[in-house]
Scaffold this motif. Structure first.
Motif, short mmCIF file in Angstrom:
data_model
loop_
_atom_site.label_atom_id
_atom_site.label_comp_id
_atom_site.label_asym_id
_atom_site.label_seq_id
_atom_site.Cartn_x
_atom_site.Cartn_y
_atom_site.Cartn_z
N ASN A 44 24.46 -6.58 -15.68
CA ASN A 44 24.83 -7.30 -14.38
C ASN A 44 23.65 -6.74 -13.18
OD1 ASN A 44 25.91 -4.71 -14.73
ND2 ASN A 44 26.95 -4.80 -12.52
N LEU A 45 22.99 -5.91 -13.61
CA LEU A 45 22.12 -5.27 -12.67
C LEU A 45 21.22 -6.63 -11.96
CD1 LEU A 45 20.86 -2.85 -10.85
CD2 LEU A 45 22.73 -2.62 -12.82
N PRO A 46 20.43 -7.45 -13.01
CA PRO A 46 19.56 -8.51 -12.40
C PRO A 46 20.54 -9.62 -11.46
CG PRO A 46 19.15 -8.35 -14.69
CD PRO A 46 20.37 -7.12 -14.39
N VAL A 47 22.06 -9.55 -11.95
CA VAL A 47 22.65 -10.53 -11.13
C VAL A 47 22.80 -10.14 -9.91
CG1 VAL A 47 25.04 -11.78 -11.33
CG2 VAL A 47 24.06 -11.15 -13.65
N TYR A 48 23.13 -8.87 -9.77
CA TYR A 48 23.12 -8.06 -8.40
C TYR A 48 21.90 -8.36 -7.52
CZ TYR A 48 24.27 -4.43 -4.92
OH TYR A 48 24.25 -3.54 -3.92
N GLU A 49 20.80 -8.11 -8.14
CA GLU A 49 19.68 -8.10 -7.60
C GLU A 49 19.20 -9.60 -7.03
OE1 GLU A 49 16.99 -4.34 -9.00
OE2 GLU A 49 17.01 -6.03 -10.21
N THR A 50 19.61 -10.65 -7.95
CA THR A 50 19.36 -11.84 -7.46
C THR A 50 20.30 -12.43 -6.44
OG1 THR A 50 18.64 -12.36 -9.69
CG2 THR A 50 19.39 -14.35 -8.25
N ALA A 51 21.55 -11.99 -6.31
CA ALA A 51 22.39 -12.20 -5.38
C ALA A 51 21.92 -11.82 -3.87
CB ALA A 51 23.84 -11.84 -5.66
N LEU A 52 21.34 -10.48 -4.15
CA LEU A 52 20.67 -9.74 -2.70
C LEU A 52 19.67 -10.61 -2.24
CD1 LEU A 52 21.00 -6.07 -4.11
CD2 LEU A 52 22.04 -6.84 -2.00
N TYR A 55 20.93 -13.66 -0.62
CA TYR A 55 21.64 -13.50 0.62
C TYR A 55 20.60 -13.12 1.77
CZ TYR A 55 24.48 -12.25 4.17
OH TYR A 55 25.29 -11.72 5.60
N PHE A 56 19.53 -12.34 1.41
CA PHE A 56 18.83 -11.99 2.58
C PHE A 56 17.59 -12.66 2.58
CE2 PHE A 56 21.27 -8.37 1.51
CZ PHE A 56 21.64 -7.78 2.94
N GLY A 57 17.49 -13.86 1.56
CA GLY A 57 16.52 -14.87 1.90
C GLY A 57 15.00 -14.48 1.43
N VAL A 58 14.91 -13.35 0.66
CA VAL A 58 13.60 -12.95 0.33
C VAL A 58 13.11 -13.11 -1.20
CG1 VAL A 58 13.47 -10.89 1.96
CG2 VAL A 58 14.84 -10.45 -0.38
N THR A 171 22.29 -7.85 10.33
CA THR A 171 21.59 -8.12 11.71
C THR A 171 20.72 -8.85 11.54
OG1 THR A 171 22.44 -5.61 11.93
CG2 THR A 171 20.41 -6.51 13.25
N ARG A 172 20.43 -9.90 12.54
CA ARG A 172 19.51 -11.05 12.70
C ARG A 172 18.58 -10.41 13.59
NH1 ARG A 172 19.80 -15.33 9.10
NH2 ARG A 172 21.73 -15.30 8.20
N ILE A 173 17.26 -10.52 13.61
CA ILE A 173 16.18 -10.23 14.56
C ILE A 173 15.25 -11.62 14.63
CG2 ILE A 173 14.28 -8.71 15.25
CD1 ILE A 173 15.67 -6.70 13.17
N GLY A 174 15.31 -12.14 15.59
CA GLY A 174 14.58 -13.36 15.95
C GLY A 174 14.98 -14.38 14.63
N GLY A 175 16.22 -14.38 14.35
CA GLY A 175 16.67 -15.44 13.45
C GLY A 175 16.57 -14.92 11.76
N ARG A 176 15.90 -13.83 11.84
CA ARG A 176 15.68 -13.40 10.42
C ARG A 176 16.66 -12.09 10.33
NH1 ARG A 176 9.77 -13.20 8.00
NH2 ARG A 176 11.29 -12.84 6.07
N HIS A 177 16.94 -11.77 8.87
CA HIS A 177 17.62 -10.71 8.79
C HIS A 177 16.90 -9.43 8.72
CE1 HIS A 177 21.24 -12.05 6.72
NE2 HIS A 177 20.79 -12.94 6.06
N ALA A 178 17.62 -8.53 9.52
CA ALA A 178 16.89 -7.30 9.51
C ALA A 178 16.81 -6.76 8.10
CB ALA A 178 17.89 -6.20 10.22
N LEU A 203 15.91 -2.39 -2.01
CA LEU A 203 14.76 -2.69 -0.99
C LEU A 203 14.65 -4.20 -1.14
CD1 LEU A 203 13.52 -0.12 -3.25
CD2 LEU A 203 12.27 -0.19 -1.18
N LEU A 204 14.02 -4.83 0.02
CA LEU A 204 13.88 -6.05 0.06
C LEU A 204 12.21 -6.46 0.25
CD1 LEU A 204 16.81 -7.21 2.51
CD2 LEU A 204 16.87 -7.28 0.24
N THR A 205 11.84 -7.33 -0.22
CA THR A 205 10.36 -7.82 -0.01
C THR A 205 9.82 -9.02 -0.29
OG1 THR A 205 8.17 -7.05 -0.17
CG2 THR A 205 9.33 -6.66 -1.88
N ASP A 206 9.18 -9.58 0.17
CA ASP A 206 8.57 -11.11 -0.37
C ASP A 206 7.32 -10.86 -0.96
OD1 ASP A 206 10.22 -12.97 0.55
OD2 ASP A 206 9.45 -12.84 2.65
N ASP A 207 6.72 -9.48 -1.50
CA ASP A 207 5.55 -9.33 -1.81
C ASP A 207 5.85 -8.96 -3.30
OD1 ASP A 207 3.20 -7.93 -2.79
OD2 ASP A 207 2.76 -6.99 -0.75
N GLU A 208 5.59 -9.92 -3.96
CA GLU A 208 5.76 -9.78 -5.62
C GLU A 208 4.99 -8.58 -6.16
OE1 GLU A 208 7.77 -11.59 -7.31
OE2 GLU A 208 8.10 -13.32 -6.53
#
Ligand SMILES: *Cc1c(COP(=O)(O)O)cnc(C)c1O
Length: 375
Positions: A44-52, A55-58, A171-178, A203-208
């Motif tokens: 279920n770990l990858p399921v949780y990570e995908t949901a995160l 939700y946060f849009g990363v 929390t939203r900052i300039g429309g984006r998730h903190a 952790l959240l990041t767009d940097d693969e």
């Protein structure tokens, strides 16, 4: 008046902890237990990570054992080690800066902008050096921190931003998730946070590429002994609880906002207390409701405490970071952060507070804002 009027005082403050009602956690735990794989390798770990990540849009979310290990792993990924310096706002709490010491690096404490959690760009400019490897920023109490001014200076110098968004789910900052504003964000799922798994974080990041490095570091290099790593994995049981509670986050955010609104609507327009300012495209998550006063702060703090509504400066001894013994060696003059810590007042607005308590709180806070004694 209601009977709650006499329930709270200095010795018996309003509870700032929230234990959410169960909405499927037991069934989710049962499924993991029946599968038998409980570790960080649970299905279920990858399921949780995908949901995160959704939700946060990363692009990538990485579940880890705590908010502290999330910040630590982010610093490792930024190359922070002995000899490195990491900028940290003076408004930060100990757990934000502790991982800098864990890395054997030096915290460089930076003042904030007046009446704000955001780094003061002029002080960033003064304190940045060739050794600066990262800048921590934090939306404390879930309040938006507009870091655009400091970010321009940091970008010029090639210094990445690491967000300690441990209190800022939603929390939203300039429309984006903190947690998605900088190079990488760290969030906690400790009991006190809006998504609670006991201990835990992500952790959240767009940097693969960065995400892959963090994944290896936090997972013992996936046992290949090609790169160094440690074990910061989150177990399957905590991840199962996290997935259920992530699903409840929007509802919780709405309740917190409504509770905060109730207290704010009762405040007198020309009184001593106002909500802490944030931008038009920003939204706090109301981890706490934060009020600010520009006069008679000590008196207001004492009145709130005696009403059973102690601000963090009294409840937790909240002060700028360098007042803590561990960080006193790194003290610098931070007049804005000093004023900020002395003039802000935090109130619980979690969904566990019942109607009568909220009504009573609104009355107490309004009376204190009028500068008189509470009713
Ligand atoms: C909770 C918290 C942390 C640490 O998170 P843990 O999961 O308890 O390790 C760090 N920074 C802030 C601002 C926090 O609120």
């Amino acid at each position: 008046m209601t009977t709650t009027e006499t329930r709270y005082d200095t010795a018996n403050p309003v509870d700032d902890r929230y234990a959410p009602p169960l909405t499927g956690e037991i069934e989710a735990l049962r499924a993991v237990l029946e599968d038998g794989r409980l570790s960080g390798g649970a299905v279920n770990l990858p399921v949780y990570e995908t949901a995160l990540a959704d939700y946060f849009g990363v692009r990538r979310a990485l579940a880890v054992s705590s908010g502290t290990t999330a910040i630590d792993a982010a610093l490792v990924a930024m190359g922070v080690g002995p000899g490195a310096e990491v900028l940290v706002p003076a408004t930060a709490v100990g757990p934000t800066a502790m991982p800098i010491l864990t890395r054997g690096a030096t915290p460089v404490i930076v003042d904030t902008q007046p009446g704000s959690l955001a780094l003061d760009p002029a002080d960033v400019e003064r304190k940045i050096s060739r050794r600066t490897k990262a800048a921590l920023v934090l939306p404390l109490w879930g309040y938006p921190n507009d870091e655009r001014a400091a970010a321009a200076v940091l970008q010029q110098a090639g210094v990445p931003i690491v967000e300690d968004a441990c209190q800022a789910h939603g929390t939203r900052i300039g429309g984006r998730h903190a947690g998605t504003i900088g190079r990488v964000g760290a969030l906690s799922t400790h009991d006190r946070k809006l998504v609670a798994t006991g201990e835990g974080g992500f952790l959240l990041t767009d940097d693969e590429e960065l995400a892959d490095r963090i994944d290896h570091y936090t997972h013992l290099g996936h046992l290949k002994s090609a790169v160094h790593g440690t074990n910061f994995k989150l177990g399957g049981l905590a991840a199962a609880v996290g997935l259920v509670r992530l699903g409840q986050l929007p509802r919780q955010l709405a309740r917190r906002a409504a509770n905060a609104r109730r207290i704010l609507d009762a405040l007198p327009l020309d009184g001593l207390l106002r909500e802490l300012v944030y931008g038009e495209d920003d939204t706090p998550n109301y981890y706490s409701l934060v009020l600010i006063a520009h006069a008679r702060q000590a008196e207001i703090g004492a009145a709130l405490a005696s009403a059973g509504l102690p601000p963090d400066s009294i409840r937790w001894g909240y002060r700028p970071l360098y007042h803590r013994p561990l960080f006193s060696a790194y003290a610098t003059a931070c007049p804005n952060a000093e004023a900020f810590a002395a003039s802000t007042f935090q109130l619980p607005v979690h969904p566990g507070l019942d109607d009568a308590t909220l009504e009573w709180m609104a009355g107490q806070v309004a009376a204190i804002a009028r500068g008189g004694n509470r009713s």
